[in-house]
Design an enzyme around this catalytic site. Sequence first.
Site, short mmCIF file in Angstrom:
data_model
loop_
_atom_site.label_atom_id
_atom_site.label_comp_id
_atom_site.label_asym_id
_atom_site.label_seq_id
_atom_site.Cartn_x
_atom_site.Cartn_y
_atom_site.Cartn_z
N ASN A 10 0.85 -1.18 0.00
CA ASN A 10 0.00 0.00 0.00
C ASN A 10 0.90 1.25 0.00
O ASN A 10 1.61 1.53 0.97
CB ASN A 10 -0.88 -0.05 1.26
CG ASN A 10 -1.78 1.15 1.39
OD1 ASN A 10 -1.40 2.26 1.05
ND2 ASN A 10 -2.97 0.92 1.91
N LYS A 13 0.46 3.88 2.75
CA LYS A 13 1.00 3.45 4.02
C LYS A 13 2.52 3.53 4.02
O LYS A 13 3.13 4.01 4.97
CB LYS A 13 0.55 2.00 4.23
CG LYS A 13 0.18 1.69 5.66
CD LYS A 13 -0.06 0.23 5.84
CE LYS A 13 -1.50 -0.15 5.75
NZ LYS A 13 -1.70 -1.59 6.05
N ASP A 69 -1.88 -3.92 11.31
CA ASP A 69 -3.29 -4.10 10.98
C ASP A 69 -4.05 -3.02 11.73
O ASP A 69 -3.76 -2.76 12.91
CB ASP A 69 -3.77 -5.50 11.35
CG ASP A 69 -5.05 -5.86 10.61
OD1 ASP A 69 -5.22 -5.43 9.46
OD2 ASP A 69 -5.89 -6.59 11.18
N PHE A 154 -6.62 8.41 2.74
CA PHE A 154 -7.21 7.23 2.11
C PHE A 154 -8.23 6.61 3.07
O PHE A 154 -8.39 7.06 4.20
CB PHE A 154 -6.12 6.21 1.73
CG PHE A 154 -5.43 5.57 2.91
CD1 PHE A 154 -4.42 6.24 3.58
CD2 PHE A 154 -5.80 4.31 3.36
CE1 PHE A 154 -3.79 5.67 4.68
CE2 PHE A 154 -5.18 3.72 4.46
CZ PHE A 154 -4.17 4.41 5.12
N GLY A 155 -8.88 5.57 2.58
CA GLY A 155 -9.79 4.80 3.44
C GLY A 155 -10.86 5.67 4.08
O GLY A 155 -11.59 6.41 3.42
N TYR A 156 -10.93 5.63 5.40
CA TYR A 156 -11.96 6.34 6.16
C TYR A 156 -11.55 7.78 6.51
O TYR A 156 -12.26 8.46 7.25
CB TYR A 156 -12.26 5.59 7.46
CG TYR A 156 -12.92 4.23 7.28
CD1 TYR A 156 -14.30 4.07 7.46
CD2 TYR A 156 -12.19 3.12 6.93
CE1 TYR A 156 -14.91 2.84 7.31
CE2 TYR A 156 -12.78 1.86 6.76
CZ TYR A 156 -14.14 1.74 6.96
OH TYR A 156 -14.74 0.51 6.80
N LYS A 178 -1.58 14.52 9.99
CA LYS A 178 -1.96 13.12 10.24
C LYS A 178 -0.77 12.33 10.77
O LYS A 178 -0.90 11.53 11.70
CB LYS A 178 -2.51 12.49 8.95
CG LYS A 178 -3.03 11.08 9.19
CD LYS A 178 -3.61 10.43 7.96
CE LYS A 178 -3.96 8.99 8.29
NZ LYS A 178 -4.29 8.19 7.12
N HIS A 183 -3.10 7.00 14.59
CA HIS A 183 -2.93 5.68 15.20
C HIS A 183 -1.66 5.01 14.70
O HIS A 183 -0.85 4.52 15.47
CB HIS A 183 -4.16 4.84 14.84
CG HIS A 183 -4.59 5.03 13.40
ND1 HIS A 183 -5.02 6.25 12.91
CD2 HIS A 183 -4.59 4.20 12.34
CE1 HIS A 183 -5.29 6.15 11.62
NE2 HIS A 183 -5.02 4.91 11.24
N ARG A 184 -1.45 5.04 13.37
CA ARG A 184 -0.28 4.36 12.82
C ARG A 184 1.00 5.09 13.23
O ARG A 184 1.99 4.47 13.59
CB ARG A 184 -0.39 4.30 11.29
CG ARG A 184 0.59 3.34 10.67
CD ARG A 184 0.22 2.91 9.25
NE ARG A 184 -0.60 3.86 8.58
CZ ARG A 184 -1.93 3.72 8.41
NH1 ARG A 184 -2.53 2.63 8.83
NH2 ARG A 184 -2.64 4.63 7.81
P1 IMP Z 1 -5.25 -2.05 7.03
O1 IMP Z 1 -5.10 -2.83 8.26
O2 IMP Z 1 -4.23 -0.98 6.91
O3 IMP Z 1 -5.33 -2.91 5.80
O4 IMP Z 1 -6.59 -1.24 7.08
C1 IMP Z 1 -7.83 -1.81 7.36
C2 IMP Z 1 -8.91 -0.86 6.93
O5 IMP Z 1 -8.81 0.37 7.66
C3 IMP Z 1 -8.90 -0.45 5.45
O6 IMP Z 1 -10.24 -0.31 5.03
C4 IMP Z 1 -8.22 0.88 5.44
O7 IMP Z 1 -8.67 1.69 4.38
C5 IMP Z 1 -8.65 1.46 6.77
N1 IMP Z 1 -7.57 2.31 7.30
C6 IMP Z 1 -6.38 1.90 7.79
N2 IMP Z 1 -5.64 2.94 8.15
C7 IMP Z 1 -6.39 4.05 7.87
C8 IMP Z 1 -6.13 5.44 8.01
O8 IMP Z 1 -5.08 5.90 8.45
N3 IMP Z 1 -7.11 6.25 7.61
C9 IMP Z 1 -8.29 5.81 7.11
N4 IMP Z 1 -8.57 4.53 6.93
C10 IMP Z 1 -7.62 3.64 7.32
#
Ligand code: IMP
Length: 197
Positions: A10, A13, A69, A154-156, A178, A183-184
């Site tokens: 990704n 990420k 994750d 991205f994502g949410y 960000k 969180h990350r």
């Molecule tokens: P993953 O564990 O990074 O694969 O994320 C799991 C889910 O959470 C996916 O739908 C991602 O789009 C969402 N996600 C993970 N990190 C973020 C973020 O920092 N912002 C928004 N959505 C996230």
Amino acid sequence: MKKLVIATNNTHKLEEIRAILGNQIELLSLKDIHCEVDIPEDSDTLEGNAIQKAQYIYDNYGLDCFADDTGLEVEALNGAPGVFTARFGVMNGYGTSHDADANTACLLDQLKNADNRKCRFRTAIALILNGETHLFEGIANGEITTEKRGDGGFGYDPVFAPEGYDGKTFAELGVDVKNQVSHRARAVAKLCEFLLK
Ligand code: IMP
């Protein structure tokens, strides 16, 4: 310089984590190590999935590795979608798997009548270093907005407003903010502290 595989392709990420790590550690993606397998992640916890992914690389490539994750835990939904965050939309009849538009549409619909919109993003990182497993956690508290706002991230990100930023979403705040409060970022900061000590 330490070399470390991150079990992801990704690019969002990778960029985020590279920016946080700076030039202290050389980060290799799955592509860099020519791993094209869809690594299984079928645990029922974030930690279990992270360990599963990192262990796969360590076992098959013999390289130190970490995997993350992330789950979104919404109070009004009793902690859902949690480990199902990536599949939330499709599980509820919206769009296709890992489709951010479907996921956010589903979430906004489920919270249509919710007064309590509190939630948190939680990231679990598993590091396998010399065969030993270490876990790190990062949390960002916030609220789900009532509509999507912003173009970044991205994502949410367009529906997640972190605490302390006047209701602005991660997508509006941009990557620099960000990376300080996500969180990350918090989980990666703990990982770095451990790696550099
Ligand atoms: P993953 O564990 O990074 O694969 O994320 C799991 C889910 O959470 C996916 O739908 C991602 O789009 C969402 N996600 C993970 N990190 C973020 C973020 O920092 N912002 C928004 N959505 C996230």
